[in-house]
Design a protein around this motif. Structure first.
Motif, PDB file in Angstrom:
ATOM      1  N   GLY A 636      41.553  22.724  36.792  1.00 12.39           N
ATOM      2  CA  GLY A 636      41.166  22.368  35.467  1.00 12.39           C
ATOM      3  C   GLY A 636      41.735  21.044  34.798  1.00 12.39           C
ATOM      4  N   LYS A 637      41.228  20.603  33.260  1.00 11.18           N
ATOM      5  CA  LYS A 637      42.361  19.519  32.661  1.00 11.18           C
ATOM      6  C   LYS A 637      42.203  19.754  31.835  1.00 11.18           C
ATOM      7  CE  LYS A 637      45.138  16.323  32.002  1.00 11.18           C
ATOM      8  NZ  LYS A 637      45.508  17.189  30.623  1.00 11.18           N
ATOM      9  N   THR A 638      43.032  19.826  30.569  1.00 12.41           N
ATOM     10  CA  THR A 638      43.248  20.287  29.263  1.00 12.41           C
ATOM     11  C   THR A 638      42.842  18.649  28.460  1.00 12.41           C
ATOM     12  OG1 THR A 638      45.033  20.402  29.012  1.00 12.41           O
ATOM     13  CG2 THR A 638      44.029  22.429  29.005  1.00 12.41           C
ATOM     14  N   GLY A 639      42.539  18.785  27.632  1.00 14.84           N
ATOM     15  CA  GLY A 639      42.055  17.449  26.637  1.00 14.84           C
ATOM     16  C   GLY A 639      42.515  17.517  24.927  1.00 14.84           C
ATOM     17  N   THR A 640      43.215  16.920  25.112  1.00 16.76           N
ATOM     18  CA  THR A 640      43.674  16.931  23.239  1.00 16.76           C
ATOM     19  C   THR A 640      43.564  15.133  22.778  1.00 16.76           C
ATOM     20  OG1 THR A 640      44.641  18.615  22.919  1.00 16.76           O
ATOM     21  CG2 THR A 640      44.492  17.357  21.523  1.00 16.76           C
ATOM     22  N   THR A 641      42.923  14.825  21.376  1.00 12.27           N
ATOM     23  CA  THR A 641      42.776  13.733  21.024  1.00 12.27           C
ATOM     24  C   THR A 641      43.452  13.622  19.469  1.00 12.27           C
ATOM     25  OG1 THR A 641      40.820  13.814  19.676  1.00 12.27           O
ATOM     26  CG2 THR A 641      40.443  13.569  22.313  1.00 12.27           C
ATOM     27  N   GLN A 642      43.271  11.959  19.842  1.00 13.70           N
ATOM     28  CA  GLN A 642      45.032  11.654  18.511  1.00 13.70           C
ATOM     29  C   GLN A 642      44.458  12.460  17.568  1.00 13.70           C
ATOM     30  OE1 GLN A 642      44.930   7.644  17.596  1.00 13.70           O
ATOM     31  NE2 GLN A 642      47.074   7.583  16.821  1.00 13.70           N
ATOM     32  N   ASP A 643      45.529  13.083  16.450  1.00 13.85           N
ATOM     33  CA  ASP A 643      45.347  14.137  15.016  1.00 13.85           C
ATOM     34  C   ASP A 643      44.327  15.197  15.375  1.00 13.85           C
ATOM     35  OD1 ASP A 643      47.162  11.267  14.048  1.00 13.85           O
ATOM     36  OD2 ASP A 643      45.030  10.431  13.440  1.00 13.85           O
ATOM     37  N   ASN A 644      44.247  15.204  16.076  1.00  8.34           N
ATOM     38  CA  ASN A 644      43.705  16.944  17.643  1.00  8.34           C
ATOM     39  C   ASN A 644      42.275  16.515  16.605  1.00  8.34           C
ATOM     40  OD1 ASN A 644      46.127  17.879  17.866  1.00  8.34           O
ATOM     41  ND2 ASN A 644      46.532  17.680  15.959  1.00  8.34           N
TER      42      ASN A 644
END
Length: 770
Positions: A636-644
């Motif tokens: 798997g892979k998690t992902g979070t973008t800028q400023d959540n």
């Protein structure tokens, strides 16, 4: 008489002309009646309008998911039609409705002579409710200059047959359930909910008059776009009701004094399993049917031709996916609101709220009426009973339009797409938290920045271009030419003298290393690799692409990840397998779309799978193990973008690829902090809960018990290296200030390339060199 005719040649010729015209008329009518201008539905076919001729949408196991039918998706019974709604219709459209047998002969003759003799296409009139019903059901075709006459005669035949089959009340019911309104709305119930946000049975007199008034020209009298026109047309309807005794003059005048107030909402009562999926099916099948013709040369109609649409959807998995999403999102929503407390942006940030208010249909309608902003806001502050969405059940509150807008701004939304990686067959599709209140489909329509879920493309390109998985990169921050300095979410605790191999860097989702790997591999090589994996959206040629600044949708991202478990070939998500007519004859068939060439080598595929398994076993997705107790083979892979702003998770098993997204529909509203907004907390639990439910159901054993193949011995040896390596004394001593990225190839500072062995190691060697 004959002698008189003989003595008057003009009378003779007049009689011949009249007789010829009558004969021509009957010949012309006969050609229409017997189908020379197109088949007219028989009495038997019209009788079957009451029977089940809906288009059926079936799951992969044959279970019924939904139907598309002639009454639109919100049919109502005759008893649900207010008396004044029926009276308004009769008074304006067909005052002799209860007296004729489907055709108003007086009006029809007027139309015939005006249309043929005077060539007046706008003559109008003569169109009874039954004739309009015939047009609503079967539509009209283009027959050139005589088209209006041919169509009206065909409708006359149909109308006569309808009157012989159905009672007057049944015809009224059929009419109101099929009549088209503006804004792609069909049926009185859908129109009532869309324009007034209430059921037909709840309409007030003046509101009923607005909707009936639209029937003359649905777009021209659209109250959302042309409120003044609509109001004037409403008043005409009210006066017609008074003229024919349905209202007193006083009642009509009082109703005319009422303001035209809309509560516009694109809202429907679609419930049941997979509503977002069903809506996508409706759109796609309608387009497909435009390319197909039946044995009579006519296009198929999704609402009346009794078609059967076979899909790939796994009915039971879909139910579990919807349950998993709601369970998690209800908890996350509470956590999200609690984290902001009294500082919620949907309340405190006036720019966000004001923008949402100005984008609302109600605001725009009032603005078109010429009201000032102060007057508009005053109206929007007026309260009324309104049904509001809540996870613990719908509730009706006395709130203003502004309160309602603020209420919906606070909600997070979500999307989930699960496919069989071997062929791309969609197993589960959840486009949002509730289709009744949130129409936007986050599977098919939404594009969002993908965050760290893009990093596997970077590492895949690096390995495919020859980078050793045991290459070490410093976690130290580097400033690039544009002044951008990426950092890790845990940068305060990072040891700048520590170096990590690719597997560890990916599993822990280290931003600084991902960008260094990108720069050494080459941005162009990474973009080309993503293209080979099926990514078609624009990809910015900037270093930040390594951290997922590109915007993709779930279908695209899911497709790319299938290549890791489909021998390097990506599979595009597909969900319609075939369309049949009611007799089981195949009308169209659809096959999986699998890339012809491999996106990468088999060794790269196996190495990347191993690295993404580490993400689950020891990296950012370990809560799948320790919190949710999943023992399945999962990469798997998690992902979070800028400023959540966006949370992502990609879950990969040998038999299933599942991508989940969570965020706010308004891009300006993010999570309060990373602890809540990170993909591992916001998006991963939806996948985790789905897998838990599937583990408890033996029918999914083929998926849940599937195992990845172990790494071949040669690749296992290649990846046998310590996860991290610390700079030795001299490397720490001479490492200098923070790395600075430069285009100068001779720059002696660290350029983000893989770390070479230390000074003493190069001179004296090490155990690893033996």
């Amino acid at each position: 008489m004959l002698e008189t005719i003989k003595r008057h040649p003009k009378l003779k010729w007049a009689l011949i002309i009249v007789t010829s015209l009558i004969a021509l008329f009957f010949l012309f009518f006969g050609s229409i009646y017997f189908g020379m201008w197109g088949k007219i539905p028989s009495t038997k076919e019209l009788t079957e309008l009451k029977q089940n001729k809906a288009t059926q949408v079936l799951a992969s196991n044959g279970d019924l998911i939904g139907k598309f039918y002639i009454f639109d998706r919100q049919p109502i019974d005759f008893e649900q039609l207010p008396p004044y709604l029926i009276e308004a219709l009769i008074a304006t459209e067909d005052v002799r409705f209860y007296e004729h047998d489907g055709i108003d002969n007086r009006s029809l003759l007027r139309v015939f002579f005006k249309s043929i003799l005077l060539q007046d296409d706008s003559a109008g009139g003569g169109s009874t409710i039954t004739l309009q019903l015939a047009k609503n059901i079967y539509g009209r075709r283009d027959f050139g200059m005589f088209g209006i006459v041919i169509n009206k005669m065909q409708e006359a035949v149909i109308a006569k047959r309808l009157e012989n089959i159905y009672s007057k009340d049944e015809i009224i019911q059929l009419y109101f359930n099929t009549v088209p309104f503006s804004d792609n709305t069909y049926g009185i119930e859908s129109a009532s909910l869309k324009f007034f946000n209430k059921h037909t049975s709840e309409l007030r007199l003046e509101e009923a008059a607005v909707l009936v008034g639209m029937l003359k020209a649905s777009h021209y009298y659209n109250p959302r776009i042309f409120p003044e026109r609509s109001r004037l047309r409403r008043d005409v309807v009210l006066m017609q009701m008074a003229k024919y005794g349905y209202l007193t003059e006083t009642e009509a005048e009082e109703s005319k004094m009422q303001p035209l107030v809309l509560d516009y909402k694109s809202y429907s009562n679609n419930k049941g399993v997979a509503p977002y999926f069903r809506e996508q099916i409706r759109k796609d099948v309608s387009k497909i049917l435009d390319t197909l013709k039946n044995k009579d040369g006519q296009k198929y109609n999704i609402y009346r031709d009794g078609l059967i649409v076979h899909t790939t959807l796994n009915y039971d998995m879909q139910i579990l996916a919807e349950e998993a999403m709601i369970e998690h999102m209800s908890e996350l929503q509470e956590e999200h609101e609690k984290s902001y407390g009294n500082y919620a942006p949907w309340v405190r940030n006036k720019d966000i709220l004001n923008d949402a208010i100005k984008r609302s249909e109600r605001y725009q309608n009032l603005q078109k009426e010429g009201l000032s902003e102060k007057e508009i806001l005053k109206k929007l502050e007026e309260t009324r009973p309104t049904e509001l969405f809540q996870y613990d059940g719908m509730e009706t509150k006395n709130v203003s339009t502004i309160d309602s807008i603020s209420h919906y701004l606070k909600f997070l939304n979500s999307g989930l797409l699960a496919v069989n990686p071997e062929n791309g067959a969609v197993q589960a599709w959840v486009g949002g938290v509730d289709f009744r209140f949130f129409k936007y489909d986050h599977v098919a329509q939404s594009k969002r920045q993908v965050g760290s879920t893009f990093k596997p493309f970077v590492y895949t390109a690096a390995i495919e271009n020859g980078m050793d998985p045991c290459s070490y990169f410093s976690v130290r921050e580097v400033t690039y030419d544009d002044g951008w300095t990426p950092s890790n979410s845990s940068s305060e605790g990072d040891d700048p003298n520590m170096n990590y191999n690719l597997k560890t860097a990916l599993s822990r989702s280290m931003n600084t290393i991902a960008v260094k790997v990108l720069m050494e591999t080459g941005i162009g090589n990474v973009i080309n690799q993503a293209r080979r994996m099926g990514i078609e959206s624009d990809l910015p040629q900037v270093p930040s692409i390594a951290l997922g600044t590109a915007s993709l949708n779930l279908e695209e991202l899911t497709s790319a990840y299938t290549s890791f478990v489909n021998n390097g070939h990506y599979s595009k998500p597909y969900y319609i397998t075939k369309i049949e007519d009611g007799n089981g004859n195949k009308l169209a068939e659809f096959k999986p779309q699998i890339s012809a060439t491999k996106a990468f080598s088999e060794n790269t595929r196996k190495i990347m799978l191993n690295m993404m398994q580490a993400t689950v076993n020891e990296g950012t997705a370990t809560r799948l193990r320790y919190k949710y107790g999943l023992q399945n083979d999962i990469a798997g892979k998690t992902g979070t973008t800028q400023d959540n702003k966006d949370g992502w998770f990609v879950g990969i098993t040998p038999e299933l690829v599942c991508v989940t997204w969570v965020g706010s529909d308004d891009h300006r509203i993010g999570f309060r902090n990373t602890a809540i907004g990170q993909g591992a907390n916001s998006a991963l639990p939806v996948f985790a809960k789905l897998m838990q439910k599937m583990n408890s159901d033996s029918q999914f054993n083929e998926i849940t018990n599937a195992r990845f193949q172990a790494l071949p011995s040669d690749l296992a040896v290649m990846m046998e290296c310590p996860p991290e390596e610390r700079d030795n004394f001299f490397e720490r001593l001479f490492s200098g200030k923070k790395d600075k990225r430069s285009n100068d190839k001779n720059n002696e500072d660290e350029k983000g390339k893989k770390k070479k062995k230390g000074f003493f190691k190069r001179i004296f060697g090490s155990k690893d060199d033996n």
